[in-house]
Scaffold this motif. Sequence first.
Motif, short mmCIF file in Angstrom:
data_model
loop_
_atom_site.label_atom_id
_atom_site.label_comp_id
_atom_site.label_asym_id
_atom_site.label_seq_id
_atom_site.Cartn_x
_atom_site.Cartn_y
_atom_site.Cartn_z
N ARG A 269 0.84 -1.21 0.00
CA ARG A 269 0.00 0.00 0.00
C ARG A 269 0.88 1.25 0.00
O ARG A 269 0.65 2.18 0.76
CB ARG A 269 -0.98 -0.03 1.18
CG ARG A 269 -0.36 -0.30 2.53
CD ARG A 269 -1.42 -0.25 3.64
NE ARG A 269 -0.81 -0.30 4.96
CZ ARG A 269 -0.55 -1.42 5.64
NH1 ARG A 269 -0.87 -2.59 5.10
NH2 ARG A 269 0.02 -1.38 6.83
N ASP A 270 1.87 1.22 -0.85
CA ASP A 270 2.80 2.35 -1.01
C ASP A 270 3.49 2.70 0.31
O ASP A 270 3.74 3.86 0.61
CB ASP A 270 2.07 3.58 -1.57
CG ASP A 270 3.04 4.63 -2.11
OD1 ASP A 270 4.15 4.25 -2.53
OD2 ASP A 270 2.68 5.83 -2.08
N TYR A 271 3.76 1.69 1.11
CA TYR A 271 4.50 1.82 2.37
C TYR A 271 3.79 2.72 3.40
O TYR A 271 4.43 3.32 4.25
CB TYR A 271 5.93 2.33 2.14
CG TYR A 271 6.74 1.43 1.24
CD1 TYR A 271 7.31 0.27 1.73
CD2 TYR A 271 6.92 1.72 -0.11
CE1 TYR A 271 8.06 -0.58 0.91
CE2 TYR A 271 7.65 0.88 -0.94
CZ TYR A 271 8.22 -0.26 -0.42
OH TYR A 271 8.94 -1.11 -1.24
N SER A 272 2.49 2.79 3.32
CA SER A 272 1.74 3.58 4.31
C SER A 272 1.47 2.72 5.54
O SER A 272 1.42 1.49 5.46
CB SER A 272 0.42 4.08 3.73
OG SER A 272 -0.43 2.99 3.42
N GLY A 273 1.29 3.38 6.69
CA GLY A 273 1.05 2.68 7.94
C GLY A 273 2.32 2.02 8.45
O GLY A 273 3.43 2.37 8.04
N GLY A 274 2.16 1.05 9.32
CA GLY A 274 3.32 0.33 9.84
C GLY A 274 4.14 1.16 10.82
O GLY A 274 3.65 2.11 11.44
N PHE A 275 5.41 0.80 10.94
CA PHE A 275 6.34 1.47 11.86
C PHE A 275 7.11 2.51 11.06
O PHE A 275 7.90 2.18 10.17
CB PHE A 275 7.29 0.43 12.48
CG PHE A 275 8.18 0.98 13.56
CD1 PHE A 275 7.64 1.52 14.72
CD2 PHE A 275 9.56 0.94 13.43
CE1 PHE A 275 8.47 2.02 15.73
CE2 PHE A 275 10.38 1.43 14.43
CZ PHE A 275 9.83 1.97 15.58
N GLY A 276 6.88 3.78 11.37
CA GLY A 276 7.45 4.87 10.59
C GLY A 276 8.97 4.84 10.54
O GLY A 276 9.64 4.52 11.52
N ILE A 277 9.51 5.23 9.39
CA ILE A 277 10.96 5.21 9.21
C ILE A 277 11.66 6.19 10.14
O ILE A 277 12.78 5.93 10.61
CB ILE A 277 11.33 5.48 7.73
CG1 ILE A 277 12.82 5.20 7.49
CG2 ILE A 277 10.93 6.88 7.31
CD1 ILE A 277 13.21 5.18 6.04
N SER A 278 11.00 7.29 10.49
CA SER A 278 11.60 8.25 11.42
C SER A 278 11.70 7.65 12.82
O SER A 278 12.65 7.94 13.56
CB SER A 278 10.79 9.54 11.45
OG SER A 278 9.48 9.31 11.90
N LEU A 279 10.72 6.80 13.19
CA LEU A 279 10.77 6.14 14.50
C LEU A 279 11.89 5.10 14.54
O LEU A 279 12.57 4.95 15.56
CB LEU A 279 9.43 5.48 14.81
CG LEU A 279 8.26 6.44 15.05
CD1 LEU A 279 6.96 5.65 15.24
CD2 LEU A 279 8.51 7.32 16.26
N MET A 280 12.09 4.40 13.43
CA MET A 280 13.19 3.44 13.38
C MET A 280 14.53 4.16 13.47
O MET A 280 15.45 3.70 14.16
CB MET A 280 13.11 2.60 12.11
CG MET A 280 14.25 1.59 11.98
SD MET A 280 14.47 0.56 13.47
CE MET A 280 13.18 -0.65 13.23
#
Length: 333
Positions: A269-280
């Motif tokens: 889904r175009d990388y929406s949702g999940g664990f945000g890259i800024s949080l990682m």
Amino acid sequence: MRVHSVTRSLYRAQRRAFSATPRRLENYGFIGLGQMGYPMAKNLQSKLSPSDSIKLFDINTDAAKRLVREIEIAQVGGATVEQAHDAHDAVREADIVITVLPKPSHVKGVFRQILSSDLPRKDRLYIDCSTIDPSSSREVARWVVEGNQGQFVDAPMSGGVVGATAGTLTFMLGSPDSLVPKLEPPLLRMGKRVLHCGAQGNGLSAKLANNYLLAINNIATAEAMNLGIRWGLDPKTLANVINVSTGKCWPSEINNPVKGVVEGAPASRDYSGGFGISLMKKDLELAIVAANDADAKLELGDRAKEVYEKAVQTSTCKGRDFSVIYRFLGGKE
């Protein structure tokens, strides 16, 4: 590490509920109503006794006001709820205080405000669910003890916004053994599992060690998938091989970064949702800080940090799930 199951905890709760001795009423303070804190506070309130109370505070006063209104309109029962004027007001009468804040500086700032005020001395229990570095957490714990204000424990969580909303979070608890029975009930009102990792600060150490590994595995999975696809392998075939072989990991099996490999994964889904890259990126930075404090050698940490820093600044990756690293590496979509 000790795992405290929901079944065991519910049994203890039921046993207490049918005890001849009435349960002591509790006052809660809840500080931090962001993406995680908001649904956590909502679950906590709904599962407390109507005789209990909870005071909510966030620097964004609209968030606290909205949650109070939402609870009142829903009329779902649970604890009485009130918006606090500030952090001090949220804590003043509380027996248990829960904080869910973004960064170490926020946690320290809130506790400086709380402890520097004319807060009545009380044996409070402070449960910090923020993800910060263990050294900062231990520093705040020392402030609480030196101020004769109770005890401070760390309980960072796993499960994301979906888990916070569903009440299925896993908490990694850093606390003295003696406090675990008192900590389990409020945590299990917001989640489904408590993993006791040892002394104060150890919950954070466990989470950061796990997320460090996850950050590295995510990059490696994206690189391996890109490599195999460019060699002519079908993405699903390659993923199947990896997931029955020694390269299997969470990013390859559950959160595969290639569209169409895992149905429902953010990549589809175009990388929406999940664990945000800024949080990682944030968790990786905290893990590196903690590793330096412990004089633990990391060969891959700084390089991985560079990758996430560049990806976060890329318009096609910013604000997306951390598996978007595959896109950043030029993977075929």
